[in-house]
Design a protein around this motif. Structure first.
Motif, PDB file in Angstrom:
ATOM      1  N   PHE A  34       0.865  -1.187   0.000  1.00 50.72           N
ATOM      2  CA  PHE A  34       0.000   0.000   0.000  1.00 50.72           C
ATOM      3  C   PHE A  34       0.899   1.235   0.000  1.00 50.72           C
ATOM      4  CE2 PHE A  34      -2.442   3.457   1.784  1.00 50.72           C
ATOM      5  CZ  PHE A  34      -3.688   3.298   1.191  1.00 50.72           C
ATOM      6  N   VAL A  35       0.663   2.109  -0.942  1.00 51.91           N
ATOM      7  CA  VAL A  35       1.451   3.334  -1.052  1.00 51.91           C
ATOM      8  C   VAL A  35       0.539   4.527  -0.829  1.00 51.91           C
ATOM      9  CG1 VAL A  35       3.186   2.352  -2.585  1.00 51.91           C
ATOM     10  CG2 VAL A  35       1.125   3.344  -3.567  1.00 51.91           C
ATOM     11  N   SER A  36       1.104   5.573  -0.269  1.00 53.42           N
ATOM     12  CA  SER A  36       0.354   6.787   0.043  1.00 53.42           C
ATOM     13  C   SER A  36       0.708   7.886  -0.942  1.00 53.42           C
ATOM     14  CB  SER A  36       0.656   7.261   1.471  1.00 53.42           C
ATOM     15  OG  SER A  36       0.298   6.266   2.413  1.00 53.42           O
ATOM     16  N   ALA A  37      -0.257   8.738  -1.190  1.00 52.67           N
ATOM     17  CA  ALA A  37      -0.032   9.860  -2.098  1.00 52.67           C
ATOM     18  C   ALA A  37       1.063  10.760  -1.547  1.00 52.67           C
ATOM     19  CB  ALA A  37      -1.331  10.656  -2.287  1.00 52.67           C
ATOM     20  N   GLN A  38       1.882  11.279  -2.458  1.00 51.86           N
ATOM     21  CA  GLN A  38       2.989  12.192  -2.148  1.00 51.86           C
ATOM     22  C   GLN A  38       4.117  11.529  -1.363  1.00 51.86           C
ATOM     23  OE1 GLN A  38       2.582  14.943  -3.767  1.00 51.86           O
ATOM     24  NE2 GLN A  38       0.445  14.469  -4.247  1.00 51.86           N
ATOM     25  N   LYS A  39       4.110  10.209  -1.220  1.00 52.83           N
ATOM     26  CA  LYS A  39       5.198   9.505  -0.549  1.00 52.83           C
ATOM     27  C   LYS A  39       6.022   8.751  -1.599  1.00 52.83           C
ATOM     28  CE  LYS A  39       4.065  10.670   3.650  1.00 52.83           C
ATOM     29  NZ  LYS A  39       3.533   9.659   4.590  1.00 52.83           N
ATOM     30  N   PRO A  40       7.339   9.029  -1.706  1.00 49.20           N
ATOM     31  CA  PRO A  40       8.147   8.386  -2.746  1.00 49.20           C
ATOM     32  C   PRO A  40       8.176   6.868  -2.603  1.00 49.20           C
ATOM     33  CG  PRO A  40       9.290  10.276  -1.793  1.00 49.20           C
ATOM     34  CD  PRO A  40       8.107  10.009  -0.921  1.00 49.20           C
ATOM     35  N   VAL A  41       8.087   6.202  -3.738  1.00 45.22           N
ATOM     36  CA  VAL A  41       8.173   4.745  -3.778  1.00 45.22           C
ATOM     37  C   VAL A  41       9.598   4.319  -4.146  1.00 45.22           C
ATOM     38  CG1 VAL A  41       7.270   2.662  -4.886  1.00 45.22           C
ATOM     39  CG2 VAL A  41       5.740   4.582  -4.387  1.00 45.22           C
ATOM     40  N   PHE A  42      10.220   5.035  -5.077  1.00 45.63           N
ATOM     41  CA  PHE A  42      11.612   4.801  -5.437  1.00 45.63           C
ATOM     42  C   PHE A  42      12.152   6.074  -6.069  1.00 45.63           C
ATOM     43  CE2 PHE A  42       8.927   3.030  -8.822  1.00 45.63           C
ATOM     44  CZ  PHE A  42       9.336   3.771  -9.911  1.00 45.63           C
ATOM     45  N   THR A  43      13.427   6.030  -6.453  1.00 49.18           N
ATOM     46  CA  THR A  43      14.091   7.189  -7.053  1.00 49.18           C
ATOM     47  C   THR A  43      14.290   6.949  -8.538  1.00 49.18           C
ATOM     48  OG1 THR A  43      15.219   7.681  -4.967  1.00 49.18           O
ATOM     49  CG2 THR A  43      16.143   8.660  -6.959  1.00 49.18           C
ATOM     50  N   LEU A  44      14.132   8.016  -9.314  1.00 50.11           N
ATOM     51  CA  LEU A  44      14.352   7.937 -10.757  1.00 50.11           C
ATOM     52  C   LEU A  44      15.447   8.929 -11.139  1.00 50.11           C
ATOM     53  CD1 LEU A  44      13.347   6.586 -13.380  1.00 50.11           C
ATOM     54  CD2 LEU A  44      11.830   8.555 -13.695  1.00 50.11           C
ATOM     55  N   ILE A  45      16.537   8.396 -11.720  1.00 51.73           N
ATOM     56  CA  ILE A  45      17.640   9.238 -12.171  1.00 51.73           C
ATOM     57  C   ILE A  45      17.320   9.782 -13.555  1.00 51.73           C
ATOM     58  CG2 ILE A  45      20.099   9.299 -12.743  1.00 51.73           C
ATOM     59  CD1 ILE A  45      20.550   7.044 -10.790  1.00 51.73           C
ATOM     60  N   ASP A  46      17.484  11.075 -13.724  1.00 48.59           N
ATOM     61  CA  ASP A  46      17.271  11.718 -15.024  1.00 48.59           C
ATOM     62  C   ASP A  46      18.521  11.513 -15.875  1.00 48.59           C
ATOM     63  OD1 ASP A  46      16.690  13.239 -17.204  1.00 48.59           O
ATOM     64  OD2 ASP A  46      16.274  15.097 -16.100  1.00 48.59           O
ATOM     65  N   THR A  47      18.480  10.533 -16.748  1.00 51.22           N
ATOM     66  CA  THR A  47      19.654  10.196 -17.564  1.00 51.22           C
ATOM     67  C   THR A  47      19.732  11.014 -18.848  1.00 51.22           C
ATOM     68  OG1 THR A  47      18.420   8.372 -18.611  1.00 51.22           O
ATOM     69  CG2 THR A  47      19.745   7.862 -16.645  1.00 51.22           C
ATOM     70  N   ARG A  48      18.831  11.981 -19.021  1.00 52.09           N
ATOM     71  CA  ARG A  48      18.918  12.824 -20.215  1.00 52.09           C
ATOM     72  C   ARG A  48      20.124  13.739 -20.163  1.00 52.09           C
ATOM     73  NH1 ARG A  48      13.197  15.640 -19.896  1.00 52.09           N
ATOM     74  NH2 ARG A  48      14.006  15.858 -17.761  1.00 52.09           N
ATOM     75  N   HIS A  49      20.544  14.116 -18.950  1.00 52.69           N
ATOM     76  CA  HIS A  49      21.677  15.028 -18.788  1.00 52.69           C
ATOM     77  C   HIS A  49      22.578  14.483 -17.678  1.00 52.69           C
ATOM     78  CE1 HIS A  49      19.441  17.840 -21.274  1.00 52.69           C
ATOM     79  NE2 HIS A  49      18.425  17.762 -20.447  1.00 52.69           N
ATOM     80  N   TRP A  50      23.840  14.369 -17.990  1.00 55.39           N
ATOM     81  CA  TRP A  50      24.832  13.976 -17.000  1.00 55.39           C
ATOM     82  C   TRP A  50      25.819  15.119 -16.793  1.00 55.39           C
ATOM     83  CZ3 TRP A  50      24.998  10.085 -13.641  1.00 55.39           C
ATOM     84  CH2 TRP A  50      24.161   8.992 -13.866  1.00 55.39           C
ATOM     85  N   TYR A  51      26.256  15.258 -15.549  1.00 56.25           N
ATOM     86  CA  TYR A  51      27.169  16.329 -15.182  1.00 56.25           C
ATOM     87  C   TYR A  51      28.375  15.731 -14.456  1.00 56.25           C
ATOM     88  CZ  TYR A  51      22.904  19.086 -15.828  1.00 56.25           C
ATOM     89  OH  TYR A  51      21.750  19.641 -16.329  1.00 56.25           O
TER      90      TYR A  51
END
Length: 363
Positions: A233-250
């Motif tokens: 059960f997941v709640s609204a506005q609570k992160p489930v996992f992290t997503l890395i934005d691979t469109r731009h690397w620094y």
């Protein structure tokens, strides 16, 4: 001086030249290092970086479909996970049924209102008639009262005129009361129309919540820190996992403050990762940090990066983070936190001034 002493002095004099040569070479080396640091700043105090978001659902519920696994690469629009949509489907159906019921009720109410308006118009007409009758009987009584003394009319005729006047007044009062009651009874469909707008908004909200039950990737990225499964059960506005934005690397390069003089956004740079030092990547400076934790024991602003100084008992130059956007990163090599080396090619100030003068800009 004897011949033996001259011979010894001649043998000792050439021995000073190696030392002098070493000193000269050391000075040249120091100058070269200083020139190199000033013209081509380089640091191995650097690491790869990409923006991240915490993937949070907009609605609460139980996960019924988990379409990704940890460290998986995803494309924009790919399904990440799905929340049980049935409660939101039922809410949508309920709102749609209420709207259909209201749409059927509005015409019936409109017909009732039309009948009430007709009754109110009839009551107002009755008031007008009663007013006319009351005025006529009043005028008749006013004409008859002076004639009773002259004997032109009888007392019975006068009594009948007075009775007719009182009856007309009573009829007028009754008609006015009936008209007020009829006007008060006139309702309106405005409240139902407003209620319809509310139901329409509820339907839009239910449709949006049903859409939110399917969580999709907002951009190309890579899933990390996935620690859940189907049935959670997941709640609204609570992160489930992290997503890395691979469109731009620094690459975040921590450079000494005395190396920042000729570095500007757009300054070209070459970077490579310690995981594979043979492959070079080009890039350009995206931004230069304007605040770090001074680490002197005083209060600092929240969120400032903390960059450790290498020698605490000697005053050394502070380092500031320089954010370098990599032009064509290899998505299989770049990982957040990977150690890197950055070499910048800043443009000298005199070169910029000369070019600006040649272009007609003020120096």
């Amino acid at each position: 001086m004897t011949a033996a002493q001259s011979t010894d002095a001649g043998k000792q004099r050439p021995r000073t030249w190696p030392a002098i040569l070493l000193i000269v070479l050391a000075v040249i080396a120091i100058i070269a290092v200083i020139w190199r640091v000033d013209t081509v700043p380089r640091t191995d105090d650097a690491y790869a970086y990409a923006d991240t978001i915490g993937v949070s659902p907009e609605v609460s519920g139980k996960i019924v479909t988990l379409a990704v696994r940890n460290n998986q690469a995803v494309k924009q629009g790919d399904l990440l996970f799905e929340i049980d949509p049935r409660p939101y489907q039922f809410a949508l159906q309920r709102a749609q049924a209420a709207l259909a019921q209201l749409d059927a009720q509005i015409p019936l109410t409109q017909r009732t209102v039309n009948a009430q308006v007709f009754s109110a118009d009839a009551a107002r007409s009755a008031v007008v008639r009663a007013q006319t009758s009351a005025k006529q009987t009043g005028d008749t009584l006013a004409r008859m009262e002076p004639l009773i003394g002259k004997g032109y009319i009888s007392a019975d005729d006068l009594d009948r005129a007075r009775t007719a006047y009182r009856a007309a007044q009573a009829e007028l009062a009754a008609a006015q009361a009936q008209a007020r009651q009829a006007e008060a009874g006139v309702s309106s469909v405005a409240a139902l129309v407003a209620q319809r707008a509310v139901l329409t908004a509820e339907i839009s909200t239910a449709q949006l919540n049903l859409e939110y039950a399917s969580v999709r990737a907002p951009f190309d990225g890579r899933v990390v820190e996935l620690r859940t499964s189907v049935g959670q059960f997941v709640s609204a506005q609570k992160p489930v996992f992290t997503l890395i934005d691979t469109r731009h690397w620094y690459v975040i390069a921590n450079l000494r403050e005395n190396e920042l003089g000729n570095i500007r956004p757009g300054t070209r740079a070459t970077v490579y990762l310690m995981s594979n030092t043979r492959i070079r990547f080009s890039g350009s400076v995206d931004s230069i940090g304007f605040g770090v934790d001074p680490q002197d024991g005083s209060g600092t602003a929240n969120g400032l990066p903390s960059i450790q100084r290498s020698i605490n008992w000697v005053h050394v130059a502070q380092r500031f983070p320089v954010k370098i956007l990599v032009d064509h990163p290899d998505p299989e090599m770049f990982r957040i936190g990977t150690s890197a080396v950055a070499v910048l090619q800043p443009e000298r100030r005199d070169n910029r001034d000369n070019r600006a003068t040649a272009n007609g800009a003020p120096s």
